[in-house]
Design a protein around this motif. Sequence first.
Motif: not given
Length: 806
Positions: A300-302, A309-311, A321-327, A372-373
């Motif tokens: 859910i979080f990811l 981010e897309y919105s 990319q920000r899915v990983i870098t931000k959270v 995450l992957i």
Amino acid sequence: MAKWFSLGFWELVARIVLKNRIFMLSIIVVITALLALQWKNIQFSFTEANLLPDDHIVNKEYNAFLEKFGEEGNLIVVGVKDDAFFTPKAFAAWNRLMTEIKAQKEVDLVVSVNDLKQLKKNDNLQTFELVPFVDANKTNSPEYLKTIKKDLFENMPFYEGLLFNKKSGSIRSAIYLDKKIVNTAHRKDYIVKSFIPKIDAFEKETGIDLRVSGMPYIRTLNALSILNEISLFIGASLLLTSLIFFFFFRSFRATLIAIVIVIIGVMWTFGLLGLFNYHITVLTALVPTLVIVIGIPNCIFLTNKYQQEYSAHHNKARALQRVITKVGTATLMTNLTTAAGFATFIITSSQLLKEFGIISSLSIVSLFFLCLIVIPIYYSYQPVPKEKHLAHLNRNYTRVFISWIAKTVKYNRGYVYAIALVIFFVSIVGALKIKTSGSLIEDMPKNTSFYKDILFFEKEFEGIMPLEITVDTKRKKGVMNLSTLKRMDELQETIEEIPELSKPISILNLVKYSKQAYYNGNPDYYDLPTSQEQNFILSYAKNATKNSKDNLMKSYVDSTGQVARITTFMRDIGTGNMAKIEDQLWAKANKVFPKDRYDVVMTGKALVFEKGTQYLLDNLVTSLLFAVFLISLLMVFMFRSFKMVVVSLIPNLLPLVITAGLMGYFGIPLKPSTILVFSIAFGLSVDDTIHFLAQYRQELKNNNWKIKKSVFATIKESGISMFYTSVVLFVGFSVFMLSDFGGTVALGGLIAITLAFGMLSNLMLLPCLVLTLNKSLANKQEFMEPKIDILNNPNEKDHEDLDKSK
């Protein structure tokens, strides 16, 4: 070390994952295949949960007892309370049943009315002979069977409490299994495939309801119930959490990948069990469901972050990319804190809890890397989200809920503190009412036939949980000394006076029966021989049933004649009552057995379990403090602010106090299952705190360190995800309430309630505390991250490269 998890580090992780998608997925497939190969090593535990450390004195005494006398839990009892029992048809069917059971290789000894033996004096051989109590040629006569019943109840005190209840008229048989199979899979196969079908056949033929119990039988059916519930929990939790996930996101694609991820996580969990050669126990059986319940919130979080981010900028590559870098850091820390809540059990000396802690914490950490992957890679191959998939970000009910939270925090901070204080003090009062309980059968399924049979034997024969007392005379053949027997008799009289305990069984019973037999079976002489009688009666008793398989007393004196064993059975009683009984028995034992001449040990599975419960209670505070300490270290590492850690602990300790208060008010005792609630719930509740504070840190920098604006932006940004994940966790743990096991129901319900309060506490009390203490909590130096910041200085070339790779 802090820079390892800086945005620069997560930027590197994002590049590796998204530029090597096929390779990363191949690694996951290989790991899954290797762990699947370990499934063949999975075993099920065939004994009760032992909560004590291996080197604990109680465990040492119990193991010493087993070495001397063998497995004490090898007795199965079959009972009946029906006037039709002593009729030709029923008695003949009973005779066939017991004869068939006795002939099986898994059975060591059967003591039953149909082939009962009685002692008869043989003056020529100066011994007693075992002669049949029932004449098989006369059992077709109803009158003869009535005579047998009368003779049994009036003239055979040796078997009273063992084979019959004189007051109620109930009858039972004692079936002693071969001790070599009691703790093996062979026991389960025998009971399920051979023993139970024979019982069912008798009931069908006669219409008489048989009651069956005893530790081997209870262990087997209890284990089968646990196995059945594993599939129930996995199926129910997967169904419910998936439906909630779909309800939130309205996307079959998003739901599908979440299901795939948690299924792989479950496969890994079973693989880890096989890899470490751990048994499936009542605790480790819960881990696959925990993986589902905890894995879905990760998804859910990811997923929510990707769609947010897309919105915001409609750039798919940047969003991935920000899915990983931000959270990345926040999600890693939430999983580490959750794992830490389970890992606290590793520091205990109990093997059962260690295995549970290791498997659950490893499963949770591995699940994080899996999410995450897989999630960014999956969405990199999928079309961009449609408007209907993003609609949940502005859905009316979530917007109304988050707006209510924000208004409460903004305008009613005083009320929040007042309500929190009132709830805290009321909960403290309730917590002081909590009682403790430690029983082998308390948490067993109440609606099963074997549990109802346990209650039958508790009522008719004072229970089936063995309590063992051994008396070491410190000299060979010292047991048959008349002075020792008299001391044992005093102790057994005390046991008989305790209503929760059954009539004891020991070599003393045989000696008394020997005197009765010596006086031609007159029940008035069922007593210890006098000093004048001892020489000839004890000489008869010593020769009785020597080297005979039918010798019921062969397990009640060791091979040297030095150590005697007294066995009694106890009802289902709590820890407090057990302690009182133990004190009463020890007071008598210490009085009649001088320590310089005798060594007395009290043991048995019931006592071991009670001591295990007490051990957990004694270590509850230590375990919880360790969880708080470990999680605090993780948060110090993340936020580099000790003051922020102190503030963040308050909203997470309050739900634990509330749960303790509810347990006190509703009479839910502290026991092995409910003790686990606090460390697990604390580890999960802190997740919301980390997500909130991680987002708050980013909002501070984005809003030029304007505290109020940052707090309310955080509520708006993280509130939805916190709400979603809390709902999933609440429903997920509520699945355990479908269980037939009282302990599992209590565990699931209490954790669900704690997490619900935890969500409200983190969404309301935490931001109130941050706003109240804003000046001291907004130290720029404490919150600054390393200079590499892809959020504020994104590398557009990387984004273009990623776009092309799609």
